[in-house]
Design a protein around this motif. Structure first.
Motif, PDB file in Angstrom:
ATOM      1  N   ASN A  27       0.933  -0.863   0.232  1.00  0.00           N
ATOM      2  CA  ASN A  27      -0.121  -0.386  -0.007  1.00  0.00           C
ATOM      3  C   ASN A  27       0.831   1.409  -0.074  1.00  0.00           C
ATOM      4  O   ASN A  27       1.530   1.050   0.946  1.00  0.00           O
ATOM      5  N   ALA A  28       0.291   2.023  -0.425  1.00  0.00           N
ATOM      6  CA  ALA A  28       1.141   3.175  -0.686  1.00  0.00           C
ATOM      7  C   ALA A  28       1.605   4.430   0.651  1.00  0.00           C
ATOM      8  O   ALA A  28       2.518   4.560   1.086  1.00  0.00           O
ATOM      9  N   GLN A  29       1.054   4.306   1.659  1.00  0.00           N
ATOM     10  CA  GLN A  29       1.668   4.576   2.970  1.00  0.00           C
ATOM     11  C   GLN A  29       2.593   3.960   3.594  1.00  0.00           C
ATOM     12  O   GLN A  29       4.189   4.394   3.955  1.00  0.00           O
ATOM     13  N   THR A  30       2.786   2.602   3.596  1.00  0.00           N
ATOM     14  CA  THR A  30       3.754   1.719   4.006  1.00  0.00           C
ATOM     15  C   THR A  30       5.203   2.100   3.361  1.00  0.00           C
ATOM     16  O   THR A  30       6.590   2.338   3.364  1.00  0.00           O
ATOM     17  N   LEU A  31       4.511   2.339   1.416  1.00  0.00           N
ATOM     18  CA  LEU A  31       5.833   2.268   0.721  1.00  0.00           C
ATOM     19  C   LEU A  31       6.370   3.840   0.805  1.00  0.00           C
ATOM     20  O   LEU A  31       7.818   3.505   1.125  1.00  0.00           O
ATOM     21  N   SER A  32       5.746   4.841   1.135  1.00  0.00           N
ATOM     22  CA  SER A  32       6.244   6.241   1.337  1.00  0.00           C
ATOM     23  C   SER A  32       7.047   6.034   2.443  1.00  0.00           C
ATOM     24  O   SER A  32       7.708   6.933   2.999  1.00  0.00           O
ATOM     25  N   LYS A  33       6.758   5.379   3.520  1.00  0.00           N
ATOM     26  CA  LYS A  33       7.092   5.625   5.206  1.00  0.00           C
ATOM     27  C   LYS A  33       8.799   4.337   4.487  1.00  0.00           C
ATOM     28  O   LYS A  33       9.650   4.836   5.736  1.00  0.00           O
ATOM     29  N   LEU A  34       8.524   3.279   4.648  1.00  0.00           N
ATOM     30  CA  LEU A  34       9.611   2.956   4.303  1.00  0.00           C
ATOM     31  C   LEU A  34      10.897   3.744   3.036  1.00  0.00           C
ATOM     32  O   LEU A  34      12.028   3.635   3.441  1.00  0.00           O
ATOM     33  N   VAL A  35      10.446   4.192   1.902  1.00  0.00           N
ATOM     34  CA  VAL A  35      11.143   5.430   1.511  1.00  0.00           C
ATOM     35  C   VAL A  35      12.149   6.161   2.282  1.00  0.00           C
ATOM     36  O   VAL A  35      13.299   6.674   1.849  1.00  0.00           O
ATOM     37  N   GLU A  36      11.250   6.842   3.175  1.00  0.00           N
ATOM     38  CA  GLU A  36      11.938   7.647   4.389  1.00  0.00           C
ATOM     39  C   GLU A  36      13.287   7.661   4.841  1.00  0.00           C
ATOM     40  O   GLU A  36      13.578   8.265   5.102  1.00  0.00           O
ATOM     41  N   ILE A  37      12.923   5.958   5.116  1.00  0.00           N
ATOM     42  CA  ILE A  37      13.725   5.564   6.150  1.00  0.00           C
ATOM     43  C   ILE A  37      15.738   5.840   5.376  1.00  0.00           C
ATOM     44  O   ILE A  37      16.260   5.451   4.258  1.00  0.00           O
ATOM     45  N   PRO A  38      16.548   6.728   6.201  1.00  0.00           N
ATOM     46  CA  PRO A  38      17.782   7.008   6.031  1.00  0.00           C
ATOM     47  C   PRO A  38      18.373   5.308   5.775  1.00  0.00           C
ATOM     48  O   PRO A  38      19.000   4.347   6.028  1.00  0.00           O
ATOM     49  N   GLY A  39      19.468   5.948   4.390  1.00  0.00           N
ATOM     50  CA  GLY A  39      20.293   4.457   4.509  1.00  0.00           C
ATOM     51  C   GLY A  39      21.468   4.333   5.356  1.00  0.00           C
ATOM     52  O   GLY A  39      21.797   2.968   5.506  1.00  0.00           O
ATOM     53  N   GLU A  40      21.824   4.741   6.273  1.00  0.00           N
ATOM     54  CA  GLU A  40      22.415   4.906   7.422  1.00  0.00           C
ATOM     55  C   GLU A  40      21.612   3.908   8.591  1.00  0.00           C
ATOM     56  O   GLU A  40      22.256   3.787   9.340  1.00  0.00           O
TER      57      GLU A  40
END
Length: 206
Positions: A27-40
């Motif tokens: 779902n879009a909300q889960t995906l958007s939250k995961l994308v926000e997580i920094p690589g570090e």
């Protein structure tokens, strides 16, 4: 493994693939939250997962401590032994064999209180990688309940992205968002709460 300074942020396509591989609703909300997580942050979790894999189990440590109790000697260069007996106890001049035996016996009693197949953590104040993952997700979702399915789905995806695979009972684990494997870790994250030092450190990177 990439350094924290050069860690790559996962893009939407990569997160979609991870979600699909784990059988999680994209779902879009889960995906958007995961994308926000920094690589570090992902690399920090990966480092913790790899460190836990390298750690002996409590049963393995207990076997080593049994040998110490029998011989009344221990390896001063072994960080796990030093963690059990205390850094000051490595002073050979002040260490007596009987004192070594007594401390080994006490350490054995403490080790046998936990599950033998769990990793041994020399620093008991530390957190395991699954709880670290749950803290990251809890902060991103503003401290949801442990029953929150989106939180469970994000934990599963994030842990997989960092190279981990949560332990599940049974022979045929269901990695979907509804199997409840992350509930205990999310419950522990809520117990620690936003004021805990680990929560504050993680939040500063998100």
């Amino acid at each position: 493994m990439a350094s924290l300074a050069t860690a790559t942020v996962l893009g939407e396509a990569q997160w979609r693939q991870i979600l699909a591989e784990r059988g999680i609703d994209r779902n879009a909300q889960t995906l958007s939250k995961l994308v926000e997580i920094p690589g570090e942050v992902i690399e920090g979790l990966r480092a913790n997962i790899e460190a836990e894999r390298d750690q002996p189990t409590r049963a393995e440590i207990a076997k080593a401590v049994e040998a110490v109790r029998a011989s009344r000697q221990f390896d001063d260069a072994d960080p796990n032994m030093l963690a059990l007996f205390g850094p000051n106890f490595s002073d050979c001049e002040s260490r007596a064999p009987e004192q070594t035996r007594k401390l080994a016996a006490k350490a054995l009693d403490d080790l046998r209180e936990g599950k033998g197949n769990k990793s041994f953590h020399p620093r008991p104040q530390g957190i395991d990688p699954a709880t670290q993952c749950a803290l990251i997700v809890s902060i991103k979702l503003n401290w949801p309940t442990f029953r929150n399915r989106q939180a469970q789905a994000m934990c599963e995806a994030l842990y997989a992205a960092a190279g981990g695979d949560i332990r599940r009972p049974g022979r045929a684990p269901n990695r979907s968002r509804t199997d409840g494997a992350w509930r205990d870790h999310l419950r522990e994250a809520r117990r620690l709460g936003p004021k805990h030092v680990y929560s504050r450190v993680i939040a500063s990177h998100l």
